[in-house]
Design a protein around this motif. Structure first.
Motif, PDB file in Angstrom:
ATOM      1  N   LEU A  79      47.804  39.513  53.529  1.00 55.73           N
ATOM      2  CA  LEU A  79      48.002  40.756  54.603  1.00 55.73           C
ATOM      3  C   LEU A  79      47.974  41.910  53.905  1.00 55.73           C
ATOM      4  CD1 LEU A  79      48.762  39.774  58.421  1.00 55.73           C
ATOM      5  CD2 LEU A  79      46.907  38.949  57.156  1.00 55.73           C
ATOM      6  N   ILE A  80      49.184  41.747  53.138  1.00 53.80           N
ATOM      7  CA  ILE A  80      49.588  43.444  52.482  1.00 53.80           C
ATOM      8  C   ILE A  80      49.015  43.579  51.228  1.00 53.80           C
ATOM      9  CG2 ILE A  80      51.495  44.478  50.896  1.00 53.80           C
ATOM     10  CD1 ILE A  80      53.625  42.774  53.027  1.00 53.80           C
ATOM     11  N   ILE A  81      48.251  42.800  50.585  1.00 52.78           N
ATOM     12  CA  ILE A  81      48.143  42.508  49.812  1.00 52.78           C
ATOM     13  C   ILE A  81      46.570  42.887  50.069  1.00 52.78           C
ATOM     14  CG2 ILE A  81      46.401  41.182  47.539  1.00 52.78           C
ATOM     15  CD1 ILE A  81      49.447  39.154  47.756  1.00 52.78           C
ATOM     16  N   VAL A  82      45.516  42.257  50.915  1.00 55.53           N
ATOM     17  CA  VAL A  82      44.413  42.317  51.745  1.00 55.53           C
ATOM     18  C   VAL A  82      44.177  44.127  51.899  1.00 55.53           C
ATOM     19  CG1 VAL A  82      42.361  41.562  53.847  1.00 55.53           C
ATOM     20  CG2 VAL A  82      44.076  40.056  52.442  1.00 55.53           C
ATOM     21  N   LEU A  83      44.973  44.233  52.671  1.00 56.50           N
ATOM     22  CA  LEU A  83      44.947  45.944  53.756  1.00 56.50           C
ATOM     23  C   LEU A  83      45.448  46.740  51.877  1.00 56.50           C
ATOM     24  CD1 LEU A  83      47.224  45.465  56.636  1.00 56.50           C
ATOM     25  CD2 LEU A  83      45.199  45.443  56.430  1.00 56.50           C
ATOM     26  N   VAL A  84      46.292  46.228  51.586  1.00 59.19           N
ATOM     27  CA  VAL A  84      45.531  47.153  50.744  1.00 59.19           C
ATOM     28  C   VAL A  84      45.117  47.310  49.083  1.00 59.19           C
ATOM     29  CG1 VAL A  84      47.847  47.897  47.740  1.00 59.19           C
ATOM     30  CG2 VAL A  84      48.559  47.305  50.386  1.00 59.19           C
ATOM     31  N   ALA A  85      44.425  46.307  49.614  1.00 62.11           N
ATOM     32  CA  ALA A  85      42.879  46.287  48.203  1.00 62.11           C
ATOM     33  C   ALA A  85      41.974  47.043  48.653  1.00 62.11           C
ATOM     34  CB  ALA A  85      42.739  44.870  48.103  1.00 62.11           C
ATOM     35  N   ARG A  86      42.120  46.677  50.485  1.00 60.74           N
ATOM     36  CA  ARG A  86      40.494  46.903  51.245  1.00 60.74           C
ATOM     37  C   ARG A  86      40.616  48.354  51.314  1.00 60.74           C
ATOM     38  NH1 ARG A  86      37.452  44.308  56.100  1.00 60.74           N
ATOM     39  NH2 ARG A  86      36.219  46.121  56.845  1.00 60.74           N
ATOM     40  N   TRP A  87      42.137  49.082  52.014  1.00 63.36           N
ATOM     41  CA  TRP A  87      42.377  50.706  52.326  1.00 63.36           C
ATOM     42  C   TRP A  87      42.723  51.617  51.000  1.00 63.36           C
ATOM     43  CZ3 TRP A  87      45.196  49.541  56.711  1.00 63.36           C
ATOM     44  CH2 TRP A  87      44.329  48.833  57.781  1.00 63.36           C
ATOM     45  N   LEU A  88      43.461  50.645  50.208  1.00 60.58           N
ATOM     46  CA  LEU A  88      43.853  51.531  48.993  1.00 60.58           C
ATOM     47  C   LEU A  88      43.354  52.246  47.561  1.00 60.58           C
ATOM     48  CD1 LEU A  88      47.548  51.409  49.509  1.00 60.58           C
ATOM     49  CD2 LEU A  88      46.129  53.552  50.254  1.00 60.58           C
ATOM     50  N   MET A  89      42.386  50.592  47.673  1.00 55.43           N
ATOM     51  CA  MET A  89      42.082  50.526  46.303  1.00 55.43           C
ATOM     52  C   MET A  89      39.799  50.482  46.279  1.00 55.43           C
ATOM     53  SD  MET A  89      44.623  47.553  44.420  1.00 55.43           S
ATOM     54  CE  MET A  89      43.341  47.472  43.374  1.00 55.43           C
ATOM     55  N   GLY A  90      40.207  49.926  48.385  1.00 57.07           N
ATOM     56  CA  GLY A  90      38.295  49.660  47.847  1.00 57.07           C
ATOM     57  C   GLY A  90      37.268  48.576  48.299  1.00 57.07           C
ATOM     58  N   VAL A  91      38.705  47.400  47.372  1.00 53.57           N
ATOM     59  CA  VAL A  91      38.103  46.634  46.973  1.00 53.57           C
ATOM     60  C   VAL A  91      38.479  45.699  48.468  1.00 53.57           C
ATOM     61  CG1 VAL A  91      38.603  44.428  45.867  1.00 53.57           C
ATOM     62  CG2 VAL A  91      39.173  46.419  44.856  1.00 53.57           C
ATOM     63  N   ARG A  92      37.786  44.447  49.078  1.00 55.79           N
ATOM     64  CA  ARG A  92      36.995  43.759  49.016  1.00 55.79           C
ATOM     65  C   ARG A  92      36.907  42.758  48.431  1.00 55.79           C
ATOM     66  NH1 ARG A  92      32.380  45.265  54.137  1.00 55.79           N
ATOM     67  NH2 ARG A  92      33.435  44.087  55.088  1.00 55.79           N
ATOM     68  N   ILE A  93      38.085  41.460  50.318  1.00 55.31           N
ATOM     69  CA  ILE A  93      38.589  39.810  49.267  1.00 55.31           C
ATOM     70  C   ILE A  93      36.704  39.481  49.665  1.00 55.31           C
ATOM     71  CG2 ILE A  93      39.818  38.164  49.650  1.00 55.31           C
ATOM     72  CD1 ILE A  93      40.682  41.202  48.760  1.00 55.31           C
ATOM     73  N   TYR A  94      36.175  39.592  49.843  1.00 53.42           N
ATOM     74  CA  TYR A  94      34.720  39.308  50.442  1.00 53.42           C
ATOM     75  C   TYR A  94      33.505  39.840  50.861  1.00 53.42           C
ATOM     76  CZ  TYR A  94      34.487  41.096  55.709  1.00 53.42           C
ATOM     77  OH  TYR A  94      34.434  41.795  56.491  1.00 53.42           O
ATOM     78  N   GLY A  95      32.268  39.662  50.217  1.00 54.66           N
ATOM     79  CA  GLY A  95      31.120  40.784  49.757  1.00 54.66           C
ATOM     80  C   GLY A  95      30.635  40.973  48.929  1.00 54.66           C
TER      81      GLY A  95
END
Length: 557
Positions: A541-557
């Protein structure tokens, strides 16, 4: 000259990575003894024993039933959610969609343990329901296995359908249908669902492949009822056996690969004419959302109930069990709270080492894999290398190799190929195996990004005197940084989830979280298993949140 040399080196490295798991299994299938026994000879006896084994055919039949039922459950749940989120005015659609995707980030093993903790006979919810007169159901059954697997795989269907027709394509066709008097349900069944066929086919094949290679759910839920599938057969005969029958295991591995290959072939056949479903033309159009009327909040409540039962309660059960001596409604929670499981997890070297190994293997495999996949795509898509098509084909070949097969193949390779034997007792054997398995994943992210970059940039570099390597490093690679960042995150999350490969390769010093959890859960040591599972959930969850909120990367899509 240097460009050609690098391209040949890339192809050779790829060939070694892709073919290494296959060749030892092929040899073992026709070896009269284990490969580590120098006296083995070629024989067809393994194949004959395999054909005559009632265990093999019973496991094959169970595999097909389990895979088909779980895929059906995933298709219904995922497609329905995609339509509701993508095409209706359902309240809080973004929140609902993100919550529905959470199981995609967690491994089947984690979700299975959560279901066992809460819904198995003796589980918290099951016991509570029994106290109020609700009959007990059996999670340890084909139905229970299929339900858990279907729920775990439903986000995959949702993802493809949401970004397919359910996401907005075909709006003009739906508008045309409404102008001639078609109602919302007629539009749904006559236009929306038919346009989702390519997405449904692709998601179906991916779910079939996932069902064929799934290990944790059939092993933990099927063992009690003596339900064996091919993956658990490979595990029980090849690992969890003091005298493994390597010849039988190798033949079963090829049967599993054949079933996966047939699934992928069906996908290719069914999607050959996917252009028939083209709906995005030169004229822009936006699909109108269907009004649910008075059913908006009713459907929202039902979805929240679904998420509560299938996700929130199981994950919450894992976390609670990590901090309790026993989890049951018969004893007040305050009386069973403890930190003993967490203390044990950090005090016992093997558990703490498993956490460290998981992070190290994830970082190394993701970093090396991202660079390797970027180079592979540049060679196959943006070079004049005469074997570029072969590179592209080899990069996709691991799709036919389930994680179990990769782990088994590398295990055999470590016996007969010295380079693999040298790293057998280190985490590098896991890094190499994870790389083998995740190449199609990385290529699938980077290739579309490369195809979006105009070839005029390559020509401009060549005109300026730069060769392929200089052009790739100076022009193309900088434009690929977002895709490479996404690939790194995706591979890291995939490595955290992975456990099947490690089951064949870990040693006392190279255990990872997933393998430790599976072994602990199988032995009934649920407290420490849930503590490790809680750590894995937190990392993910930490990786997913960091990727999405700080790096602008979505794990899907």
């Amino acid at each position: 000259m240097r460009s050609t040399g690098l391209q040949w080196a890339v192809m050779l490295v790829l060939a070694v990575l892709v073919l290494t798991p296959l060749l030892p299994i092929l040899v073992q299938a026709f070896a009269s003894a284990p490969l580590y026994d120098s006296s083995w000879q070629f024989t067809f006896g393994n194949f004959q024993a395999f054909i005559r084994s009632p265990q093999v055919w019973a496991a094959t039949g169970n595999t097909l039933v389990f895979t088909l039922i779980s895929t059906g459950i995933a298709l219904v749940a995922g497609a329905a959610m995609a339509i509701l989120v993508g095409r209706t005015d359902l309240p809080l659609r973004g929140f609902v969609g993100d919550l529905f995707m959470v199981p995609l980030y967690l491994s089947h093993l984690i979700l299975c343990i959560g279901w066992m903790t809460m819904y198995a006979p003796g589980g918290f919810v099951t016991t509570w329901l029994l106290q109020i007169g609700v009959p007990q159901w059996n999670l340890y059954s084909m139905g229970g296995m299929s339900l858990v697997a279907g729920v775990a795989q439903a986000p995959l269907v949702y993802m493809y359908c949401l970004y397919g027709a359910a996401g907005g394509a075909g709006g003009s066709l739906e508008d045309a249908a409404r102008t001639v008097g078609a109602g919302r349900f007629r539009v749904l069944f006559s236009i929306t669902l038919p346009l989702m066929v390519p997405a449904l086919v692709y998601a179906t094949i991916l779910n079939l492949v996932a069902g064929l290679e799934m290990l944790a759910i059939p092993k933990l839920l099927g063992k009690t009822s003596n339900i064996h599938v091919l993956s658990t057969f490979l595990f029980d005969v090849g690992i969890d056996n003091p005298n493994p029958n390597h010849g039988l295991v190798a033949n079963a591995a090829f049967l599993l690969m054949a079933l996966v290959g047939i699934s992928l072939f069906l996908q290719w056949r069914l999607l050959r004419n996917a252009f028939k479903f083209t709906t995005v033309q030169g004229k822009a159009g936006r699909a109108k959302r269907v009004s649910l009327g008075k059913w908006r909040w009713v459907l929202f409540a039902l979805i929240m109930l679904y998420m509560l039962v299938t996700l929130v309660i199981p994950v919450g059960g894992i976390i609670l069990r990590a901090f309790t001596v026993i989890l049951t409604p018969l004893v007040p929670l305050a009386n069973v709270l403890t930190t003993a499981n967490v203390v044990r997890m950090f005090e016992e070297p093997r558990f703490f080492q498993a956490i460290v190994n998981t992070i190290e293997v994830g970082l190394l495999s993701a970093a090396i894999g991202t660079v390797l996949c970027a180079v592979l795509v540049l060679v196959s898509q943006r070079s004049s290398f005469r074997h570029a098509a072969l590179v592209d084909g080899l990069a996709m070949l691991p799709r036919v190799l389930p994680g179990l097969i990769v782990g088994l193949g590398v295990f055999y390779a470590a016996v007969i190929f010295p380079p693999f034997g040298w790293i057998r007792s280190s985490i590098w054997i896991l890094v190499v195996a994870y790389l083998m398995n995740m190449i199609p994943l990385g290529v699938g992210v980077i290739a579309p990004a490369v195809l979006q970059i105009s070839r005029d940039l390559d020509k401009a570099g060549r005109v300026s005197g730069a060769d392929w390597l200089r052009t790739s490093l100076s022009i193309i690679t900088p434009l690929l940084k977002p895709a490479m960042a996404g690939t790194f995150i995706l591979m890291f999350v995939a490595s955290l989830k992975s456990y099947t490969i490690a089951m064949f390769l870990f040693s006392p010093r190279t255990e990872v979280i997933g393998a430790s959890i599976l072994l602990l859960a199988g032995d009934g040591d649920t407290g420490i298993a849930c503590a490790l599972a809680t750590v894995q959930i937190a990392f993910t969850l930490i990786i997913v949140l960091v990727a999405r909120w700080l790096m602008g990367v979505r794990i899907y899509g």
